[in-house]
Every structure is written in structure tokens, then in C-alpha cells.
Design an enzyme around this catalytic site. Structure first.
Site, PDB file in Angstrom:
ATOM      1  N   SER A  99       0.826  -1.195   0.000  1.00 32.54           N
ATOM      2  CA  SER A  99       0.000   0.000   0.000  1.00 32.54           C
ATOM      3  C   SER A  99       0.872   1.261   0.000  1.00 32.54           C
ATOM      4  O   SER A  99       1.653   1.464  -0.930  1.00 32.54           O
ATOM      5  CB  SER A  99      -0.964  -0.037   1.192  1.00 32.54           C
ATOM      6  OG  SER A  99      -1.979   0.918   1.061  1.00 32.54           O
TER       7      SER A  99
ATOM      8  N   ASP B 100      -9.947  -5.551  -3.648  1.00 34.65           N
ATOM      9  CA  ASP B 100      -9.376  -4.510  -2.784  1.00 34.65           C
ATOM     10  C   ASP B 100     -10.293  -3.289  -2.792  1.00 34.65           C
ATOM     11  O   ASP B 100     -10.529  -2.693  -3.840  1.00 34.65           O
ATOM     12  CB  ASP B 100      -7.988  -4.145  -3.314  1.00 34.65           C
ATOM     13  CG  ASP B 100      -7.194  -3.283  -2.365  1.00 34.65           C
ATOM     14  OD1 ASP B 100      -7.787  -2.389  -1.723  1.00 34.65           O
ATOM     15  OD2 ASP B 100      -5.971  -3.486  -2.265  1.00 34.65           O
TER      16      ASP B 100
ATOM     17  N   HIS C 130      -7.270  -6.101   0.567  1.00 29.39           N
ATOM     18  CA  HIS C 130      -6.114  -5.266   0.909  1.00 29.39           C
ATOM     19  C   HIS C 130      -5.403  -5.734   2.181  1.00 29.39           C
ATOM     20  O   HIS C 130      -4.450  -5.104   2.611  1.00 29.39           O
ATOM     21  CB  HIS C 130      -6.590  -3.820   1.091  1.00 29.39           C
ATOM     22  CG  HIS C 130      -5.516  -2.775   1.002  1.00 29.39           C
ATOM     23  ND1 HIS C 130      -4.895  -2.449  -0.187  1.00 29.39           N
ATOM     24  CD2 HIS C 130      -4.954  -1.981   1.953  1.00 29.39           C
ATOM     25  CE1 HIS C 130      -4.013  -1.489   0.031  1.00 29.39           C
ATOM     26  NE2 HIS C 130      -4.027  -1.191   1.321  1.00 29.39           N
TER      27      HIS C 130
END
Length: 289
Positions: free
Chosen positions: A152, A229, A259
């Protein structure tokens, strides 16, 4: 001799090696910084390649080491794992703890240029200069043999560090990276406050723009992205990387993954194997007492 200012916070036997966390005074961040490290089983005097993992928003140096299940693979492959904290902490800057996506836990792996953040938020230099030098002085690191990975915000950080420091990292990988931060709410919020309103300055920390200008002259890159996600459309823009048609990028899509660290733990072994191949790691059988 270890650095005298390197304070050990905890240490545990793990897959025949040693898992530990440390704190030290940081020259770049002007305050204490923490990192976690896994040293796999190895022979006395043996030097090992290092894989640095950069975690995402709200995470710390502990998150990856606790949740990803990477130590087993690192022990078998002979890789040192290093995970720095995601930002400076307790700097005294007003508002640093107000938002989950900015300030504490959200350093975005850049060198801030705007007051009051520039005094402490120098994460790019910390990750690429200060921390590797510290690891090389105190642990059995093979000089110049490094890979970098992240998730991320940390996926953004890993790509930026690798692309901006040609030759320093031999392999790059990312899980669900913030791929075009100049075009997303997370990135725009961070960049405007850390770097100012001149959007031209943001491009130096935008993976998509760096890849466009690299001429495909960069280390091999492995990226995994889940199609389930919830941040994919608004914040990650991972699909933009496909438009580059870069043969050095392996972008893998996974239909049902989100995620979370359940996603990361599902594929972390493949990422470590990817890095081990490019770093020349020597596999070994981990010892168990």
C-alpha cells in the site's frame, strides 16, 4: 561492536534464527526510530542479502513481522528481513496524531520540504541511507545486496526508493501499491502538506511518473494486486501500471483477494523467492531445537 546507541527492545528465537526489534536515535528524523529485523540461521562470518519491507498506513515496524508469516521463507532462503517504522513518532509537531492517513504512521517514505514536517519527516533518506548503513554496521549484511518490498503506502515507498536509487536495490516488489499518488486522495493529502502546493515537486515521489521516465532501465519488479481490494479504484490506481507495457514489471491480478495481510501472507513466499533469485541468496535448511 554494535552501535552503543542501538537499544534492543525484544528478541526471540524464530525458525532457527533471531527476531528482534530495536530503537536508535535517527540523524535524518531527528529523534528515535524503531525497526524490526529477522536474522536467519547462518554460519559465523557469513554475510547475507537484505530485504527491506515498508508497511502501509497506520502500521508500525511490528506489523509485517507479526502478520505476514515471512520469517519461515526468509530462514529457508537465507534472507535478512528489515522492517522500519512507517514514520517518526512523538515529534511534538501539532496535529501529527490527528489523522490516520497523515502524520504518525503515514510518513509516505518521502523527504518533507514544508514546515513543520521537514524537521523530522525524512523517511526517504532514512530508508535508503541511514537504515541500510546501520544494518551493515551491526548485522551480517552483504554489502550492496539489497531488495525492497512494501504494501500500500509502503508499496509506493518501495517502488519510489528503488526507482530513485538506481543500483542500490537489485529487486523491487509490492503488494497493492499506491501507484499514482499524485492522482489519489491519500497521495494528494500527503504530498500537499509534506511537499507543498507545487505539483511538479510531487512527481519525484510518484511511481507511475518515475516508471514513465525510467526508460525501463530499472530492476525487475513484481506486483500483486487483489481485484476485491476496496481501495483499488480510488487510491491505488494499480491498473495504470499496465499501460506502461514495461517488460520488467510482472503485475499479477488476484480475483478474490482484498487489501489485508491475509492477502500478503498468501503470496509473501513467492515475493521472497523472487527477491532471493535476484539477490543471489543461498537457500539453507533452518535448524529447530
Amino acid at each position: 561492536m554494535p552501535d552503543q546507541e542501538l537499544e534492543i527492545l525484544e528478541s526471540h528465537a524464530c525458525f532457527g534464527g533471531r527476531m528482534a526489534r530495536y530503537e536508535h536515535p535517527s540523524r535524518h528524523c531527528q529523534g528515535p526510530m524503531r525497526f524490526a529485523i529477522f536474522i536467519p540461521p547462518h554460519q559465523p562470518g557469513e554475510k547475507l542479502p537484505v530485504l527491506t519491507f515498508l508497511a502501509g498506513l497506520t502500521c508500525s515496524e511490528e506489523t509485517f513481522m507479526i502478520k505476514a508469516g515471512a520469517q519461515r521463507y526468509a530462514a529457508e532462503l537465507g534472507l535478512i528481513l528489515v522492517a522500519p517504522d512507517t514514520s517518526p513518532r512523538n515529534t511534538g509537531i501539532a496535529g501529527e496524531n490527528d489523522d490516520w492517513d497523515f502524520g504518525s504512521g503515514a510518513g509516505f517514505y518521502l523527504d518533507a520540504t514544508q514546515a513543520p514536517w521537514q524537521a523530522h519527516y525524512q523517511m526517504f533518506s532514512y530508508v535508503t541511507e541511514e537504515l541500510p548503513a546501520l544494518i551493515a554496521r551491526n548485522f551480517p549484511m552483504s554489502a550492496g545486496v539489497q531488495g525492497i518490498c512494501g504494501h500500500s503506502m509502503g508499496g509506493h515507498g518501495a517502488l519510489v526508493c528503488g526507482l530513485r536509487r538506481p543500483g542500490q536495490y537489485q529487486s523491487l516488489s509490492a503488494f497493492a501499491p499506491v501507484s499514482a499518488p499524485s492522482q489519489t486522495p491519500w497521495g494528494q493529502k500527503a504530498f500537499s502538506r509534506y511537499l507543498g502546493d507545487d505539483t511538479r515537486q510531487w512527481l519525484a515521489y510518484d511511481s507511475l511518473e518515475l516508471l514513465k521516465s525510467s526508460g525501463q532501465q530499472h530492476p525487475p519488479i513484481l506486483i500483486d494486486q487483489g481485484r476485491a481490494d476496496p481501495f483499488l479504484e480510488a487510491e491505488l490506481k494499480t491498473e495504470y501500471l499496465e499501460t506502461l507495457n514495461d517488460p520488467q514489471i510482472i503485475l499479477r491480478w488476484h480475483e478474490t483477494y482484498d487489501h489485508s495481510y491475509f492477502f500478503i501472507s498468501s503470496f509473501i513466499g513467492e515475493h521472497l523467492n523472487f527477491h532471493a533469485r535476484h539477490l543471489g541468496a543461498v537457500p539453507r535448511s533452518p535448524a529447530h531445537d
